[in-house]
Motif scaffolding. Sequence first.
Motif, PDB file in Angstrom:
ATOM      1  N   CYS A  92      59.905  79.374  55.074  1.00  0.00           N
ATOM      2  CA  CYS A  92      58.873  79.583  54.199  1.00  0.00           C
ATOM      3  C   CYS A  92      58.913  79.290  53.339  1.00  0.00           C
ATOM      4  N   LEU A  93      57.757  79.667  52.286  1.00  0.00           N
ATOM      5  CA  LEU A  93      58.764  79.151  50.626  1.00  0.00           C
ATOM      6  C   LEU A  93      58.114  80.411  49.942  1.00  0.00           C
ATOM      7  N   GLU A  94      58.985  81.268  48.647  1.00  0.00           N
ATOM      8  CA  GLU A  94      58.233  81.913  48.000  1.00  0.00           C
ATOM      9  C   GLU A  94      58.926  81.438  46.812  1.00  0.00           C
ATOM     10  N   MET A  95      57.519  82.237  45.745  1.00  0.00           N
ATOM     11  CA  MET A  95      57.436  81.663  45.135  1.00  0.00           C
ATOM     12  C   MET A  95      57.990  82.779  44.139  1.00  0.00           C
ATOM     13  N   ASP A  96      59.257  82.370  43.186  1.00  0.00           N
ATOM     14  CA  ASP A  96      59.959  83.315  42.369  1.00  0.00           C
ATOM     15  C   ASP A  96      59.738  82.400  40.598  1.00  0.00           C
ATOM     16  N   ASP A  97      58.686  83.570  40.243  1.00  0.00           N
ATOM     17  CA  ASP A  97      58.664  82.727  38.783  1.00  0.00           C
ATOM     18  C   ASP A  97      57.886  81.384  38.540  1.00  0.00           C
ATOM     19  N   HIS A  98      59.352  80.846  37.294  1.00  0.00           N
ATOM     20  CA  HIS A  98      58.484  79.246  38.032  1.00  0.00           C
ATOM     21  C   HIS A  98      59.070  78.001  39.075  1.00  0.00           C
ATOM     22  N   TYR A  99      60.157  79.311  39.670  1.00  0.00           N
ATOM     23  CA  TYR A  99      60.475  78.033  40.931  1.00  0.00           C
ATOM     24  C   TYR A  99      59.675  78.499  41.866  1.00  0.00           C
ATOM     25  N   LEU A 100      60.272  77.608  42.645  1.00  0.00           N
ATOM     26  CA  LEU A 100      60.217  77.835  45.172  1.00  0.00           C
ATOM     27  C   LEU A 100      61.249  77.841  45.669  1.00  0.00           C
ATOM     28  N   LYS A 101      61.301  78.807  46.334  1.00  0.00           N
ATOM     29  CA  LYS A 101      62.305  79.198  46.699  1.00  0.00           C
ATOM     30  C   LYS A 101      61.924  79.069  48.171  1.00  0.00           C
ATOM     31  N   VAL A 102      62.968  77.933  48.900  1.00  0.00           N
ATOM     32  CA  VAL A 102      62.664  76.684  49.678  1.00  0.00           C
ATOM     33  C   VAL A 102      63.615  77.312  51.064  1.00  0.00           C
ATOM     34  N   HIS A 103      62.822  78.388  52.222  1.00  0.00           N
ATOM     35  CA  HIS A 103      63.800  79.045  52.700  1.00  0.00           C
ATOM     36  C   HIS A 103      63.443  78.504  54.217  1.00  0.00           C
ATOM     37  N   THR A 104      65.122  77.751  54.710  1.00  0.00           N
ATOM     38  CA  THR A 104      65.206  76.396  55.588  1.00  0.00           C
ATOM     39  C   THR A 104      66.338  77.492  57.085  1.00  0.00           C
ATOM     40  N   ASP A 105      66.321  76.640  58.181  1.00  0.00           N
ATOM     41  CA  ASP A 105      67.308  77.134  58.983  1.00  0.00           C
ATOM     42  C   ASP A 105      68.432  76.979  58.339  1.00  0.00           C
ATOM     43  N   LYS A 106      68.971  75.983  56.883  1.00  0.00           N
ATOM     44  CA  LYS A 106      69.908  76.080  57.141  1.00  0.00           C
ATOM     45  C   LYS A 106      70.266  76.555  55.508  1.00  0.00           C
ATOM     46  N   GLY A 107      69.055  77.043  54.937  1.00  0.00           N
ATOM     47  CA  GLY A 107      69.670  78.020  54.288  1.00  0.00           C
ATOM     48  C   GLY A 107      68.998  77.897  53.004  1.00  0.00           C
ATOM     49  N   GLN A 108      68.285  78.306  51.275  1.00  0.00           N
ATOM     50  CA  GLN A 108      67.777  78.142  50.351  1.00  0.00           C
ATOM     51  C   GLN A 108      68.012  77.725  49.828  1.00  0.00           C
ATOM     52  N   HIS A 109      66.780  76.935  48.756  1.00  0.00           N
ATOM     53  CA  HIS A 109      67.211  76.202  47.847  1.00  0.00           C
ATOM     54  C   HIS A 109      65.977  76.439  46.765  1.00  0.00           C
ATOM     55  N   MET A 110      66.087  76.345  45.286  1.00  0.00           N
ATOM     56  CA  MET A 110      65.138  76.777  44.653  1.00  0.00           C
ATOM     57  C   MET A 110      64.787  75.354  43.995  1.00  0.00           C
ATOM     58  N   LEU A 111      63.587  75.107  43.727  1.00  0.00           N
ATOM     59  CA  LEU A 111      62.822  74.105  43.303  1.00  0.00           C
ATOM     60  C   LEU A 111      62.216  74.409  41.884  1.00  0.00           C
ATOM     61  N   LEU A 112      61.878  73.487  41.392  1.00  0.00           N
ATOM     62  CA  LEU A 112      61.394  73.807  40.099  1.00  0.00           C
ATOM     63  C   LEU A 112      59.751  72.899  40.812  1.00  0.00           C
ATOM     64  N   MET A 113      58.460  73.814  41.221  1.00  0.00           N
ATOM     65  CA  MET A 113      57.827  73.609  41.564  1.00  0.00           C
ATOM     66  C   MET A 113      56.992  74.296  41.632  1.00  0.00           C
ATOM     67  N   ARG A 114      55.607  74.733  41.838  1.00  0.00           N
ATOM     68  CA  ARG A 114      54.261  75.374  41.718  1.00  0.00           C
ATOM     69  C   ARG A 114      54.149  76.084  43.385  1.00  0.00           C
ATOM     70  N   LEU A 115      53.985  76.605  44.192  1.00  0.00           N
ATOM     71  CA  LEU A 115      54.056  77.202  45.274  1.00  0.00           C
ATOM     72  C   LEU A 115      52.675  75.990  45.792  1.00  0.00           C
ATOM     73  N   LYS A 116      51.467  76.091  44.383  1.00  0.00           N
ATOM     74  CA  LYS A 116      50.267  75.510  45.067  1.00  0.00           C
ATOM     75  C   LYS A 116      50.513  74.263  45.026  1.00  0.00           C
ATOM     76  N   ASP A 117      51.340  72.951  44.480  1.00  0.00           N
ATOM     77  CA  ASP A 117      51.787  71.770  44.545  1.00  0.00           C
ATOM     78  C   ASP A 117      52.003  71.971  46.034  1.00  0.00           C
ATOM     79  N   ALA A 118      53.196  72.966  46.158  1.00  0.00           N
ATOM     80  CA  ALA A 118      53.956  72.427  47.451  1.00  0.00           C
ATOM     81  C   ALA A 118      52.959  73.093  48.632  1.00  0.00           C
ATOM     82  N   LEU A 119      52.003  73.369  48.446  1.00  0.00           N
ATOM     83  CA  LEU A 119      51.320  74.097  49.329  1.00  0.00           C
ATOM     84  C   LEU A 119      50.543  72.618  49.520  1.00  0.00           C
ATOM     85  N   MET A 120      50.066  71.939  49.360  1.00  0.00           N
ATOM     86  CA  MET A 120      49.429  69.934  49.573  1.00  0.00           C
ATOM     87  C   MET A 120      50.240  69.950  49.453  1.00  0.00           C
ATOM     88  N   GLN A 121      50.997  69.633  49.714  1.00  0.00           N
ATOM     89  CA  GLN A 121      52.227  68.775  50.441  1.00  0.00           C
ATOM     90  C   GLN A 121      52.108  68.847  51.648  1.00  0.00           C
TER      91      GLN A 121
END
Length: 177
Positions: A92-121
Amino acid sequence: MAGFFFDHTLHLADNFLLALPNTLVIGSIITFVSMLQNHVNHQKQQLEQSQHVIEQSQKVIEQHQQSRDTDTIQIEQFMGLLPLEKRGQLLCLEMDDHYLKVHTDKGQHMLLMRLKDALMQLEGFPGLQTHRSWWVANHAVVSVNKENRKMSLLLTNHLEVPVSRTFVEAVKANLAL
């Protein structure tokens, strides 16, 4: 009348039994050849139709493969933004302020990216937006929880993801509820 042309009389009763076997053999051969021609023509038509269907199927497969390749490339590019130790199955993806928290089965990581841009990819990836700040992969959903008017999804990583009223119908349709 036959005597007028051939200068002899025709005794139909006498010659009938002599002509019958020859007539049956010749008629059978003509019928067999005609049926064989019809069968061959029918087989040719079926073969042409099959070839047409195969050509159309190949075109559809090629188009699907090209779009799938594009989707795969986009997803791989997105996952390439994560550190190697966090790359895994996207949950899953979770928006957190101006960051995007990416959840995988190996953990999570914060990216400086909009949810809208991630959804396009992730356009070709099977998943859905459940809230203005959440996106969930279909395979990650373990169960759907409903409490009064509130709905949430429980994921394989034990996260409980909210479903806003705006996205309830899409969630029901996508998860076949």
